[in-house]
Design a protein around this motif. Sequence first.
Motif, PDB file in Angstrom:
ATOM      1  N   GLU A 272     -13.103  -1.193   0.293  1.00 25.60           N
ATOM      2  CA  GLU A 272     -11.983  -0.768  -0.528  1.00 25.60           C
ATOM      3  C   GLU A 272     -12.467  -0.600  -1.956  1.00 25.60           C
ATOM      4  O   GLU A 272     -13.082  -1.505  -2.519  1.00 25.60           O
ATOM      5  N   ILE A 273     -12.191   0.574  -2.521  1.00 21.89           N
ATOM      6  CA  ILE A 273     -12.611   0.875  -3.891  1.00 21.89           C
ATOM      7  C   ILE A 273     -11.367   1.293  -4.665  1.00 21.89           C
ATOM      8  O   ILE A 273     -10.674   2.236  -4.267  1.00 21.89           O
ATOM      9  N   GLY A 274     -11.091   0.597  -5.757  1.00 16.99           N
ATOM     10  CA  GLY A 274      -9.957   0.956  -6.601  1.00 16.99           C
ATOM     11  C   GLY A 274     -10.237   2.258  -7.333  1.00 16.99           C
ATOM     12  O   GLY A 274     -11.366   2.522  -7.752  1.00 16.99           O
ATOM     13  N   MET A 275      -9.233   3.090  -7.473  1.00 17.07           N
ATOM     14  CA  MET A 275      -9.409   4.389  -8.132  1.00 17.07           C
ATOM     15  C   MET A 275      -9.876   4.242  -9.580  1.00 17.07           C
ATOM     16  O   MET A 275     -10.600   5.089 -10.082  1.00 17.07           O
ATOM     17  N   GLY A 276      -9.478   3.156 -10.200  1.00 18.03           N
ATOM     18  CA  GLY A 276      -9.886   2.938 -11.588  1.00 18.03           C
ATOM     19  C   GLY A 276     -11.372   2.654 -11.744  1.00 18.03           C
ATOM     20  O   GLY A 276     -11.935   2.852 -12.822  1.00 18.03           O
ATOM     21  N   SER A 277     -12.039   2.204 -10.691  1.00 15.37           N
ATOM     22  CA  SER A 277     -13.456   1.879 -10.798  1.00 15.37           C
ATOM     23  C   SER A 277     -14.380   3.023 -10.359  1.00 15.37           C
ATOM     24  O   SER A 277     -15.581   2.905 -10.469  1.00 15.37           O
ATOM     25  N   VAL A 278     -13.811   4.129  -9.909  1.00 15.59           N
ATOM     26  CA  VAL A 278     -14.637   5.262  -9.479  1.00 15.59           C
ATOM     27  C   VAL A 278     -15.153   5.989 -10.717  1.00 15.59           C
ATOM     28  O   VAL A 278     -14.389   6.414 -11.585  1.00 15.59           O
ATOM     29  N   ARG A 279     -16.488   6.090 -10.805  1.00 10.87           N
ATOM     30  CA  ARG A 279     -17.126   6.761 -11.928  1.00 10.87           C
ATOM     31  C   ARG A 279     -17.304   8.246 -11.646  1.00 10.87           C
ATOM     32  O   ARG A 279     -17.026   9.086 -12.491  1.00 10.87           O
ATOM     33  N   SER A 280     -17.773   8.590 -10.445  1.00  5.24           N
ATOM     34  CA  SER A 280     -17.957  10.000 -10.099  1.00  5.24           C
ATOM     35  C   SER A 280     -17.953  10.189  -8.588  1.00  5.24           C
ATOM     36  O   SER A 280     -18.124   9.242  -7.827  1.00  5.24           O
TER      37      SER A 280
ATOM     38  N   MET B 125       0.846  -1.176   0.000  1.00  5.46           N
ATOM     39  CA  MET B 125       0.000   0.000   0.000  1.00  5.46           C
ATOM     40  C   MET B 125       0.889   1.235   0.000  1.00  5.46           C
ATOM     41  O   MET B 125       1.852   1.330   0.749  1.00  5.46           O
ATOM     42  N   SER B 126       0.564   2.185  -0.856  1.00  5.58           N
ATOM     43  CA  SER B 126       1.376   3.388  -0.956  1.00  5.58           C
ATOM     44  C   SER B 126       1.033   4.381   0.158  1.00  5.58           C
ATOM     45  O   SER B 126       0.109   4.179   0.944  1.00  5.58           O
ATOM     46  N   GLU B 127       1.769   5.452   0.197  1.00  2.00           N
ATOM     47  CA  GLU B 127       1.604   6.497   1.211  1.00  2.00           C
ATOM     48  C   GLU B 127       0.224   7.151   1.080  1.00  2.00           C
ATOM     49  O   GLU B 127      -0.209   7.497  -0.015  1.00  2.00           O
ATOM     50  N   PRO B 128      -0.498   7.335   2.195  1.00  2.00           N
ATOM     51  CA  PRO B 128      -1.823   7.964   2.113  1.00  2.00           C
ATOM     52  C   PRO B 128      -1.737   9.435   1.695  1.00  2.00           C
ATOM     53  O   PRO B 128      -0.903  10.185   2.188  1.00  2.00           O
ATOM     54  N   ASN B 129      -2.618   9.820   0.778  1.00  2.00           N
ATOM     55  CA  ASN B 129      -2.741  11.214   0.372  1.00  2.00           C
ATOM     56  C   ASN B 129      -3.744  11.947   1.267  1.00  2.00           C
ATOM     57  O   ASN B 129      -3.695  13.170   1.385  1.00  2.00           O
ATOM     58  N   TYR B 130      -4.645  11.195   1.856  1.00  2.40           N
ATOM     59  CA  TYR B 130      -5.683  11.750   2.722  1.00  2.40           C
ATOM     60  C   TYR B 130      -6.013  10.705   3.773  1.00  2.40           C
ATOM     61  O   TYR B 130      -6.184   9.532   3.454  1.00  2.40           O
ATOM     62  N   ASP B 131      -6.110  11.122   5.016  1.00  4.42           N
ATOM     63  CA  ASP B 131      -6.422  10.213   6.110  1.00  4.42           C
ATOM     64  C   ASP B 131      -7.182  11.020   7.156  1.00  4.42           C
ATOM     65  O   ASP B 131      -6.597  11.908   7.790  1.00  4.42           O
TER      66      ASP B 131
ATOM     67  N   ARG C 131     -13.167   5.951   9.452  1.00  2.35           N
ATOM     68  CA  ARG C 131     -11.928   6.521   8.920  1.00  2.35           C
ATOM     69  C   ARG C 131     -11.879   6.329   7.409  1.00  2.35           C
ATOM     70  O   ARG C 131     -12.188   5.254   6.895  1.00  2.35           O
ATOM     71  N   LEU C 132     -11.483   7.383   6.703  1.00  2.38           N
ATOM     72  CA  LEU C 132     -11.297   7.312   5.259  1.00  2.38           C
ATOM     73  C   LEU C 132      -9.830   7.564   4.937  1.00  2.38           C
ATOM     74  O   LEU C 132      -9.254   8.550   5.389  1.00  2.38           O
ATOM     75  N   VAL C 133      -9.240   6.644   4.167  1.00  2.73           N
ATOM     76  CA  VAL C 133      -7.858   6.777   3.720  1.00  2.73           C
ATOM     77  C   VAL C 133      -7.878   6.724   2.195  1.00  2.73           C
ATOM     78  O   VAL C 133      -8.486   5.829   1.607  1.00  2.73           O
ATOM     79  N   ILE C 134      -7.208   7.703   1.579  1.00  2.27           N
ATOM     80  CA  ILE C 134      -7.109   7.726   0.116  1.00  2.27           C
ATOM     81  C   ILE C 134      -5.634   7.630  -0.253  1.00  2.27           C
ATOM     82  O   ILE C 134      -4.810   8.418   0.214  1.00  2.27           O
ATOM     83  N   THR C 135      -5.321   6.629  -1.069  1.00  2.58           N
ATOM     84  CA  THR C 135      -3.967   6.487  -1.603  1.00  2.58           C
ATOM     85  C   THR C 135      -4.043   6.700  -3.113  1.00  2.58           C
ATOM     86  O   THR C 135      -5.118   6.991  -3.652  1.00  2.58           O
ATOM     87  N   ASP C 136      -2.935   6.523  -3.807  1.00  8.39           N
ATOM     88  CA  ASP C 136      -2.928   6.682  -5.261  1.00  8.39           C
ATOM     89  C   ASP C 136      -3.740   5.583  -5.945  1.00  8.39           C
ATOM     90  O   ASP C 136      -4.291   5.802  -7.022  1.00  8.39           O
ATOM     91  N   GLU C 137      -3.836   4.406  -5.320  1.00  5.73           N
ATOM     92  CA  GLU C 137      -4.501   3.263  -5.946  1.00  5.73           C
ATOM     93  C   GLU C 137      -5.938   3.025  -5.498  1.00  5.73           C
ATOM     94  O   GLU C 137      -6.732   2.452  -6.231  1.00  5.73           O
ATOM     95  N   GLU C 138      -6.284   3.410  -4.241  1.00  4.05           N
ATOM     96  CA  GLU C 138      -7.595   3.030  -3.722  1.00  4.05           C
ATOM     97  C   GLU C 138      -8.093   3.941  -2.617  1.00  4.05           C
ATOM     98  O   GLU C 138      -7.334   4.703  -2.028  1.00  4.05           O
TER      99      GLU C 138
ATOM    100  N   ARG D  54     -10.846  18.614  -1.347  1.00  6.44           N
ATOM    101  CA  ARG D  54      -9.568  17.905  -1.529  1.00  6.44           C
ATOM    102  C   ARG D  54      -9.820  16.431  -1.834  1.00  6.44           C
ATOM    103  O   ARG D  54      -9.120  15.838  -2.654  1.00  6.44           O
ATOM    104  N   ILE D  55     -10.829  15.841  -1.176  1.00 14.65           N
ATOM    105  CA  ILE D  55     -11.171  14.449  -1.452  1.00 14.65           C
ATOM    106  C   ILE D  55     -11.586  14.304  -2.913  1.00 14.65           C
ATOM    107  O   ILE D  55     -11.119  13.409  -3.626  1.00 14.65           O
TER     108      ILE D  55
END
Length: 154
Positions: free
Chosen positions: A101-109, A1-7, A80-87, A147-148
């Motif tokens: 867990e939701i992959g960033m590629g599957s987010v529609r809007s 898991m990469s570094e969180p952008n938002y936590d 708690r919500l954590v946003i990384t580059d992937e999910e 920001r989210i």
Amino acid sequence: MSEPNYDAHPSLLRTRPFSTLITLLLIAGGLLVAVLGVQFIPPQFTGQFDSKMVQIAGIAVFAIATLKLLVSWVTTRSDRLVITDEELIWTHGLLSKQYTEIGMGSVRSVRVSQSLFQRIVNAGDVEIFTAGDDPELVVRGLPNPGRIRDLVNG
């Protein structure tokens, strides 16, 4: 898991502003009545109340309001919500946990809703849509909702 952008956790004051303020007033009022007792009651009603009963009532109001505030705080801290580059990772629950867990590629809007008070305190409700018309994830009272949205769309 990469570094969180938002936590972040939802904020108690941002999620339930009026309920929190009323509870804090009840805590202060209950403590005041418990300490001052009959002196807090107007003189025309003093003969109708027993000093010990007034203090017990103040202690009861203080205890119940403190318990309500504590429960509300623990409820908001258990989310708690954590946003990384992937999910996106949404964790919900205190004793039993639910992970979404939701992959960033599957987010529609992403939909961000803010009331006037939420705009003042920089909070908002975030809905994440993947497929279909219903949101996959709904989170209320998160700080920095713009920001989210930017992190998920960017």
